[in-house]
Design a protein around this motif. Structure first.
Motif, PDB file in Angstrom:
ATOM      1  N   ARG A   1     -88.558  33.773 -45.585  1.00 29.98           N
ATOM      2  CA  ARG A   1     -88.214  32.466 -46.099  1.00 29.98           C
ATOM      3  C   ARG A   1     -89.719  31.480 -45.965  1.00 29.98           C
ATOM      4  O   ARG A   1     -89.811  30.628 -46.884  1.00 29.98           O
TER       5      ARG A   1
ATOM      6  N   ALA B   1     -86.639  22.551 -45.476  1.00 32.40           N
ATOM      7  CA  ALA B   1     -85.903  23.714 -45.309  1.00 32.40           C
ATOM      8  C   ALA B   1     -85.351  23.873 -43.940  1.00 32.40           C
ATOM      9  O   ALA B   1     -84.209  24.278 -43.681  1.00 32.40           O
TER      10      ALA B   1
ATOM     11  N   ASP C   1     -82.107  26.066 -43.962  1.00 30.48           N
ATOM     12  CA  ASP C   1     -82.341  27.301 -44.924  1.00 30.48           C
ATOM     13  C   ASP C   1     -83.422  28.143 -44.082  1.00 30.48           C
ATOM     14  O   ASP C   1     -83.647  29.297 -44.548  1.00 30.48           O
ATOM     15  N   LEU C   2     -83.857  27.558 -42.918  1.00 28.00           N
ATOM     16  CA  LEU C   2     -85.084  28.343 -42.483  1.00 28.00           C
ATOM     17  C   LEU C   2     -84.613  28.315 -40.784  1.00 28.00           C
ATOM     18  O   LEU C   2     -84.500  27.167 -40.303  1.00 28.00           O
ATOM     19  N   ASP C   3     -84.345  29.209 -40.204  1.00 23.57           N
ATOM     20  CA  ASP C   3     -84.144  29.335 -38.975  1.00 23.57           C
ATOM     21  C   ASP C   3     -85.303  29.840 -37.942  1.00 23.57           C
ATOM     22  O   ASP C   3     -85.538  31.118 -38.163  1.00 23.57           O
TER      23      ASP C   3
ATOM     24  N   ALA D   1     -82.407  21.628 -43.785  1.00 23.64           N
ATOM     25  CA  ALA D   1     -81.175  21.768 -44.388  1.00 23.64           C
ATOM     26  C   ALA D   1     -80.433  23.309 -43.793  1.00 23.64           C
ATOM     27  O   ALA D   1     -79.730  23.629 -44.117  1.00 23.64           O
TER      28      ALA D   1
END
Length: 499
Positions: free
Chosen positions: A415, A395, A400-402, A398
């Motif tokens: 997330r 994640a 998808d997780l900040d 990619a």
């Protein structure tokens, strides 16, 4: 606060250092701007104008005071306990996003239009993102001028200026001195005293100010107790760690002093200076307002005695949110020693090697992209935790997780919770230390629960959450006091329930 004229005037007249960084005072009769604690005789109230940022004061035509050096004030705590657009933008600007990607890049990171970002920052800070970044470049330039032997041309580009002319004009405008005169004044000020500068090539020494009080034992003790071999160490009274930075890497050595933290920064690229300073301040939570935090928490009789014994506890945070999230998963259900061992193995296998001329640091913590290729079967941990780690790394890699400084805290929580094996404890610990949410509260943490029960507070997570409503928005600081309450032993951050 700068809109409350009466309160600002009282703060200036009493030279209250607690408000340094909260606002800046422009003096009409002299054309300078100061911090509230400036040692000179306070101006008449009718000659004061108040600004929410140094950039706003500069845009209004004021230059920095040579006595109190307002540009070196601690940052406003306002931007560290909020998660709205303005606070996220301020954190990203401090991390150099505008200098690297421009205002368009900043807006894209925030998910808003450039017009909306400009409008919001001007409304709350009195200056747009370019002016705020310019003020930061000016301060970086001053640090390099005064603490390094770099030629002025190198200082200009290291500070982020596009040309030497812009550098000269900005320094003259902000500080009312040419760069060469700033360096001469700094040299005269160091004559016959202990220099804050460094004689080691490539190493910059400076002071990181903070608001009093500060109790350093939990702050530095926690960082040292959980230090990853090769990435962090305690040496010669200093906490030292490697830093992955936008233009290169660095090594920070941070030593607690009574009124500041002494920092030595060895950087492979001087353009990373402002970002390294920002991340070190964030790591040590140096922009907090401990008086406001402790006043509210001390209203709870069960916490009051702990606070009176050691006021000013900070939340030990991180220089890299993704790194901490990986370490939090490695630390699930194991001791501190075991978590350090697991992390050390990942560092040796996947981390980037660095040279440390002053100590024993050997690696940067591996990036998620490097960890994305790890073999789960090679991990000496239960299969369920391997699945959690690989899902987290995927994640992060990619995007998808900040978990960066400009992330949306609630979205990041959602997330995280969607990943397998990530439960409330991990979510709240990551929110507390990686995201910097001052209200994060790992109520299921065994150390927190034991300490709470010992103080006569509710022992069950649900009851403790209800009781902690009175501590908001400072529950992360309450956790630091609770963790300090149990007897010495393995750090309670790793004594957690199964998720």
């Amino acid at each position: 606060m700068f809109t409350d004229t009466e309160r600002c005037v009282r703060a200036v007249q009493s030279k209250d250092a607690r408000f340094d960084g909260w606002f800046f005072t422009g003096v009409l009769t002299t054309g300078i701007y100061c911090r509230p604690s400036c040692p000179v005789v306070p101006p008449k109230p009718q000659n004061m104008r108040f600004y929410p940022s140094a950039a706003a004061a500069q845009q209004a035509g004021f230059r920095a005071c040579k006595r109190c050096r307002p540009d070196t004030s601690p940052g406003s705590p306002e931007w560290n306990h909020r998660a709205d657009l303005t606070a996220r933008a301020v954190r990203l600007i401090a991390d150099g996003v505008v200098d690297r990607d421009g205002v368009v890049g900043l807006a894209a990171r925030l998910g808003y239009s450039t017009r909306q970002v400009e409008r919001q920052l001007r409304a709350e800070l009195g200056a747009g993102p370019l002016a705020l970044a310019r003020a930061q470049r000016a301060q970086t330039a001053r640090v390099l001028i005064e603490t390094s032997p770099l030629p002025m041309g190198d200082v200009a580009f290291a500070a982020g200026f596009s040309s030497i002319r812009t550098f000269n004009d900005t320094v003259q405008e902000v500080f009312a001195l040419a760069p060469s005169e700033l360096r001469r004044r700094a040299a005269r000020g160091r004559a016959g005293t202990d220099s804050t500068g460094s004689t080691t090539p490539g190493v910059i020494s400076l002071r990181l100010p903070f608001r009093q009080p500060l109790t350093p034992d939990n702050l530095f003790g926690h960082l040292v107790a959980t230090a990853v071999p090769g990435v962090e160490e305690w040496r010669g009274g200093a906490y030292r760690r490697t830093l992955r930075l936008p233009y290169g890497h660095g090594i920070a050595s941070l030593t607690p002093r009574p009124d500041h933290v002494a920092a030595r920064l060895a950087l492979t690229d001087q353009r990373d200076l402002a970002i390294a300073i920002s991340r070190c301040r964030r790591l040590l939570d140096l922009d907090a307002d401990p008086v406001a935090v402790d006043e509210q928490l001390a209203r709870d009789e069960q916490l009051a005695e702990l606070i009176a014994k050691a006021p000013g506890r900070r939340v030990p945070r991180t220089t890299d949110g993704a790194e901490f999230a990986v370490r939090a998963v490695l630390g699930q259900q194991v001791s501190t020693a075991a978590a350090r061992t697991h992390a050390g193995r990942l560092v040796t296998a996947y981390g980037t090697e660095v040279e440390d001329a002053e100590g024993g640091l050997t690696h940067l913590f591996p990036e998620p992209e490097a960890l994305a290729g790890l073999d789960p079967e090679a991990l000496a941990m239960p299969r369920s935790r391997r699945t959690t780690l690989t899902a987290l790394v995927a994640a992060l890699a990619a995007g998808d997780l900040d978990l960066g400084g400009g992330s949306d805290w609630e979205q990041a929580r959602v997330r995280l919770a969607e990943l397998p094996g990530i439960g409330p404890w991990t979510v709240e610990v990551v929110a507390m230390r990686a995201l910097g949410d001052p209200d994060a509260f790992p109520a299921t943490d065994l150390g927190v629960r034991k300490a709470a029960a010992g103080l006569g507070l509710p022992g069950s997570p649900a009851a403790l959450v209800r009781h902690s409503a009175a501590w908001r928005p400072w529950r992360a600081y309450a956790v630091q006091y609770l963790w300090a309450a149990p007897p010495a032993g393995d750090h309670p951050i790793n004594l957690m329930p199964t998720e």
